[in-house]
Write a protein that holds these residues in place. Sequence first.
Motif, PDB file in Angstrom:
ATOM      1  N   LEU A   1       0.803  -0.564  -0.051  1.00  0.00           N
ATOM      2  CA  LEU A   1      -0.072  -0.057  -0.014  1.00  0.00           C
ATOM      3  C   LEU A   1       0.803   1.351   0.081  1.00  0.00           C
ATOM      4  N   VAL A   2       1.956   1.399   0.463  1.00  0.00           N
ATOM      5  CA  VAL A   2       2.508   2.016   0.293  1.00  0.00           C
ATOM      6  C   VAL A   2       4.206   2.317  -0.608  1.00  0.00           C
ATOM      7  N   ASP A   3       3.179   1.451  -1.820  1.00  0.00           N
ATOM      8  CA  ASP A   3       4.582   1.135  -2.462  1.00  0.00           C
ATOM      9  C   ASP A   3       5.023   2.233  -3.630  1.00  0.00           C
ATOM     10  N   ARG A   4       4.907   2.536  -4.475  1.00  0.00           N
ATOM     11  CA  ARG A   4       5.923   3.461  -5.552  1.00  0.00           C
ATOM     12  C   ARG A   4       4.905   2.691  -7.077  1.00  0.00           C
ATOM     13  N   ARG A   5       4.775   1.158  -6.813  1.00  0.00           N
ATOM     14  CA  ARG A   5       4.103   0.688  -7.544  1.00  0.00           C
ATOM     15  C   ARG A   5       3.244   0.878  -7.698  1.00  0.00           C
ATOM     16  N   LEU A   6       2.560   1.198  -6.564  1.00  0.00           N
ATOM     17  CA  LEU A   6       1.055   0.854  -6.627  1.00  0.00           C
ATOM     18  C   LEU A   6       0.341   1.878  -6.896  1.00  0.00           C
ATOM     19  N   GLY A   7       0.224   2.370  -8.896  1.00  0.00           N
ATOM     20  CA  GLY A   7      -0.657   3.337  -9.102  1.00  0.00           C
ATOM     21  C   GLY A   7      -1.997   3.906  -8.005  1.00  0.00           C
ATOM     22  N   LYS A   8      -1.672   5.370  -8.906  1.00  0.00           N
ATOM     23  CA  LYS A   8      -3.149   6.166  -8.167  1.00  0.00           C
ATOM     24  C   LYS A   8      -4.690   5.093  -8.439  1.00  0.00           C
ATOM     25  N   ARG A   9      -4.611   4.639  -9.844  1.00  0.00           N
ATOM     26  CA  ARG A   9      -6.057   4.187 -10.540  1.00  0.00           C
ATOM     27  C   ARG A   9      -6.638   2.804  -9.466  1.00  0.00           C
ATOM     28  N   THR A  10      -5.000   2.174  -8.701  1.00  0.00           N
ATOM     29  CA  THR A  10      -5.433   0.783  -8.701  1.00  0.00           C
ATOM     30  C   THR A  10      -5.687   1.638  -6.979  1.00  0.00           C
ATOM     31  N   LEU A  11      -5.275   2.198  -6.382  1.00  0.00           N
ATOM     32  CA  LEU A  11      -5.262   2.928  -5.044  1.00  0.00           C
ATOM     33  C   LEU A  11      -6.727   3.414  -4.869  1.00  0.00           C
ATOM     34  N   LYS A  12      -6.552   3.908  -6.131  1.00  0.00           N
ATOM     35  CA  LYS A  12      -8.729   4.664  -5.818  1.00  0.00           C
ATOM     36  C   LYS A  12      -9.327   3.417  -6.059  1.00  0.00           C
ATOM     37  N   ALA A  13      -9.128   1.838  -6.425  1.00  0.00           N
ATOM     38  CA  ALA A  13     -10.254   1.085  -6.809  1.00  0.00           C
ATOM     39  C   ALA A  13      -9.860   0.417  -5.385  1.00  0.00           C
ATOM     40  N   LEU A  14      -9.229   0.682  -4.860  1.00  0.00           N
ATOM     41  CA  LEU A  14      -9.335  -0.329  -3.635  1.00  0.00           C
ATOM     42  C   LEU A  14     -10.114  -0.393  -2.119  1.00  0.00           C
ATOM     43  N   ARG A  15     -11.140  -1.582  -1.985  1.00  0.00           N
ATOM     44  CA  ARG A  15     -12.357  -0.935  -1.404  1.00  0.00           C
ATOM     45  C   ARG A  15     -11.812  -1.829   0.254  1.00  0.00           C
ATOM     46  N   TYR A  16     -12.275  -1.772   0.813  1.00  0.00           N
ATOM     47  CA  TYR A  16     -11.697  -2.778   2.434  1.00  0.00           C
ATOM     48  C   TYR A  16     -13.470  -2.633   3.788  1.00  0.00           C
ATOM     49  N   ASN A  17     -13.213  -3.612   3.433  1.00  0.00           N
ATOM     50  CA  ASN A  17     -13.725  -3.959   4.018  1.00  0.00           C
ATOM     51  C   ASN A  17     -14.233  -3.856   5.959  1.00  0.00           C
ATOM     52  N   SER A  18     -14.616  -3.298   6.606  1.00  0.00           N
ATOM     53  CA  SER A  18     -14.763  -3.846   8.425  1.00  0.00           C
ATOM     54  C   SER A  18     -14.191  -5.117   8.969  1.00  0.00           C
ATOM     55  N   ASN A  19     -13.528  -5.997   8.679  1.00  0.00           N
ATOM     56  CA  ASN A  19     -12.833  -6.934   8.894  1.00  0.00           C
ATOM     57  C   ASN A  19     -11.125  -7.059   8.265  1.00  0.00           C
ATOM     58  N   VAL A  20     -10.689  -5.548   7.729  1.00  0.00           N
ATOM     59  CA  VAL A  20      -9.767  -5.800   7.121  1.00  0.00           C
ATOM     60  C   VAL A  20      -8.466  -5.247   8.421  1.00  0.00           C
ATOM     61  N   HIS A  21      -7.274  -5.975   8.551  1.00  0.00           N
ATOM     62  CA  HIS A  21      -6.542  -5.389   9.814  1.00  0.00           C
ATOM     63  C   HIS A  21      -5.964  -4.678   9.392  1.00  0.00           C
ATOM     64  N   PRO A  22      -5.944  -3.724  11.492  1.00  0.00           N
ATOM     65  CA  PRO A  22      -5.944  -2.265  11.268  1.00  0.00           C
ATOM     66  C   PRO A  22      -4.430  -2.269  10.244  1.00  0.00           C
ATOM     67  N   LEU A  23      -3.886  -2.823  10.548  1.00  0.00           N
ATOM     68  CA  LEU A  23      -2.483  -2.583   9.932  1.00  0.00           C
ATOM     69  C   LEU A  23      -2.638  -1.729   8.643  1.00  0.00           C
ATOM     70  N   ILE A  24      -3.291  -3.208   7.979  1.00  0.00           N
ATOM     71  CA  ILE A  24      -3.812  -2.444   6.652  1.00  0.00           C
ATOM     72  C   ILE A  24      -4.753  -1.604   6.319  1.00  0.00           C
ATOM     73  N   MET A  25      -5.412  -1.193   6.930  1.00  0.00           N
ATOM     74  CA  MET A  25      -6.064  -0.303   7.362  1.00  0.00           C
ATOM     75  C   MET A  25      -4.870   0.952   6.962  1.00  0.00           C
ATOM     76  N   GLN A  26      -4.744   0.893   7.990  1.00  0.00           N
ATOM     77  CA  GLN A  26      -3.408   1.918   8.261  1.00  0.00           C
ATOM     78  C   GLN A  26      -2.895   2.600   7.474  1.00  0.00           C
ATOM     79  N   PHE A  27      -1.824   1.434   6.873  1.00  0.00           N
ATOM     80  CA  PHE A  27      -1.635   1.899   5.805  1.00  0.00           C
ATOM     81  C   PHE A  27      -2.214   2.264   4.695  1.00  0.00           C
ATOM     82  N   TYR A  28      -2.815   1.826   4.454  1.00  0.00           N
ATOM     83  CA  TYR A  28      -4.311   2.511   3.594  1.00  0.00           C
ATOM     84  C   TYR A  28      -4.768   3.803   3.203  1.00  0.00           C
ATOM     85  N   GLU A  29      -4.776   4.181   4.376  1.00  0.00           N
ATOM     86  CA  GLU A  29      -5.750   6.054   4.841  1.00  0.00           C
ATOM     87  C   GLU A  29      -3.959   6.146   4.735  1.00  0.00           C
TER      88      GLU A  29
END
Length: 183
Positions: A139-167
Motif C-alpha cells: 500500500l505504500v509502494d511506488r509501484r501501486l498506481g493512483k488508479r489502483t489505489l482509488k479502486a481498492l475497497r476494504y471492509n470492516s474485517n480488514v486488519h488495522p495495520l492494512i487500513m492504517q497504511f491504506y489511509e
Amino acid sequence: MKWTKVKKNIENLFCDNLRHRLSIHLTKYKVSLGEQTRIWITLDKKEVFNASSAEYLMEHDKLWEEVKRKTSKAFPECLYECFPEFIGKVEVMDYTARVLEHRGVFNVDHVYDAVIQYPQLSINPALNSENIILQALALVDRRLGKRTLKALRYNSNVHPLIMQFYELRCAVDNITPIKHTSS
C-alpha cells in the motif's frame, strides 16, 4: 543479506510522498537467554508498527493461558473451540500466530521473512497476499498506481495495520479512502 541492503531495498520502493518520511528499522540485542529482535516502522520518526520477539513470546504464553482457562480439550481442538473465527482460514500450525496477528502482535521472524521477500514480489501478488505485512508494504509502494489505489475497497474485517497504511497512502496522495462496511 545485510540489514542495510534490505532496508535500502524496501525504502527505495516507498512512494515518493513517503520516501523520506517512512523508515524501517531492525535491532538485535543479547539477553541472558539468547538474542531478542525488534523490527519497527516509523513515520516522521514516530513509531507506527512494531514487532518484537520478546513481546511475541509473552503474548504467545498469555494466549495459551487463555486457552487453558477456556477448555480442557487437546490441541488442536482447543484452538478451534476458543477461536472458531479462524476455522478453515488457517493451518493448525499457524493458528496461534494468526490469532496473535489478528490482535496486532506479530512474530518478528515472520515480519523479517516478509521484508526480505517483498522486493522480489510484483505489486499484485503483494496486494493480494494473505500476509498482512506484505499487503501493508504494498500500500505504500511506488509501484501501486493512483488508479489502483482509488479502486481498492476494504471492509470492516480488514486488519488495522492494512487500513492504517491504506489511509496513510490515500492521505499523502490526496485520495479519499473508501471503506465498505459489509464483509
